[in-house]
Design an enzyme around this catalytic site. Structure first.
Site, PDB file in Angstrom:
ATOM      1  CE1 TYR A  48      16.483 -10.739 -79.667  1.00 26.93           C
ATOM      2  CE2 TYR A  48      17.143 -12.085 -81.566  1.00 26.93           C
ATOM      3  CZ  TYR A  48      17.467 -11.690 -80.470  1.00 26.93           C
ATOM      4  OH  TYR A  48      18.835 -11.729 -80.144  1.00 26.93           O
ATOM      5  CB  SER A  77      21.000 -10.930 -83.383  1.00 30.18           C
ATOM      6  OG  SER A  77      20.773 -12.253 -83.349  1.00 30.18           O
ATOM      7  CG  ASP A 114      10.844  -2.047 -67.455  1.00 28.76           C
ATOM      8  OD1 ASP A 114      11.512  -2.383 -68.600  1.00 28.76           O
ATOM      9  OD2 ASP A 114       9.579  -2.328 -67.396  1.00 28.76           O
ATOM     10  CE  LYS A 124      18.601  -8.172 -80.386  1.00 28.06           C
ATOM     11  NZ  LYS A 124      19.470  -7.061 -79.506  1.00 28.06           N
TER      12      LYS A 124
END
Length: 176
Positions: free
Chosen positions: A159, A146, A67, A163
């Site tokens: 998210y 991203s 993990d 990024k």
């Protein structure tokens, strides 16, 4: 199909996060095909992936079920990879989770989980490999980000924030 050969990757010690599926598995296979000694961390059991890559390339990567949000476990996986393959000289921080949740649906626990999955492990993986890279005379760290944060897209602020931060983190590491 002709594949480029990169002699500097032969026997290189490579560590990929999120390497048991998707983009990560393709990265692992690409490095294995170059003759690199590849280890990868993933929450999934990567043995089937490693076996399939070995069948196609003749080079079995080392799967480490880990993990990546558990920093001590991540450090232990990197240490195990280094003990088997030598100091990690190529780190590819690929693990991520592109979950969609609008701003009003984000609570503190979700925010923290998304930062751990998409950003935090990249810092601590890089921190863990740098001493070995220094001892080996150099290395490379590739942090996947991203373009989503530049596109003004909604429904995943946790998210896209992570990024965007990866870009800053990478620049900071490069300067240091």
């Amino acid at each position: 199909m002709t594949t480029a050969i990169f002699p500097d990757l032969k026997e290189a010690s490579v560590f990929v996060t999120g390497g048991a599926s998707g983009i990560g598995a393709a990265l692992v296979e690409g490095f294995a095909a170059q003759g690199a000694r590849v280890a990868f961390a993933d929450l999934l059991d990567g043995n089937a992936c490693a076996d399939a890559i070995a069948d196609r390339t003749g080079n079995r990567p080392l799967p480490l079920q880990t993990d990546v949000t558990d920093v001590p476990a991540l450090r232990a996986a990197i240490a195990e990879a280094a003990s088997v393959h030598g100091p990690v000289t190529v780190l590819v921080n690929n693990a991520a989770w592109d979950d969609r949740r609008g701003a009003l649906d984000v609570d503190e626990a979700y925010w923290d989980k998304m930062q751990a999955l998409n950003l935090k492990h990249q810092f601590f993986a890089a921190q863990a490999v740098v001493p070995g890279m220094q001892a080996a005379g150099g290395g490379r760290i590739v942090n996947f980000s991203s373009i989503s944060y530049m596109m003004g897209m909604g429904d995943y602020p946790a998210y896209t924030s992570a990024k965007a931060a990866i870009t800053a983190l990478t620049r900071s590491f490069a300067r240091e």
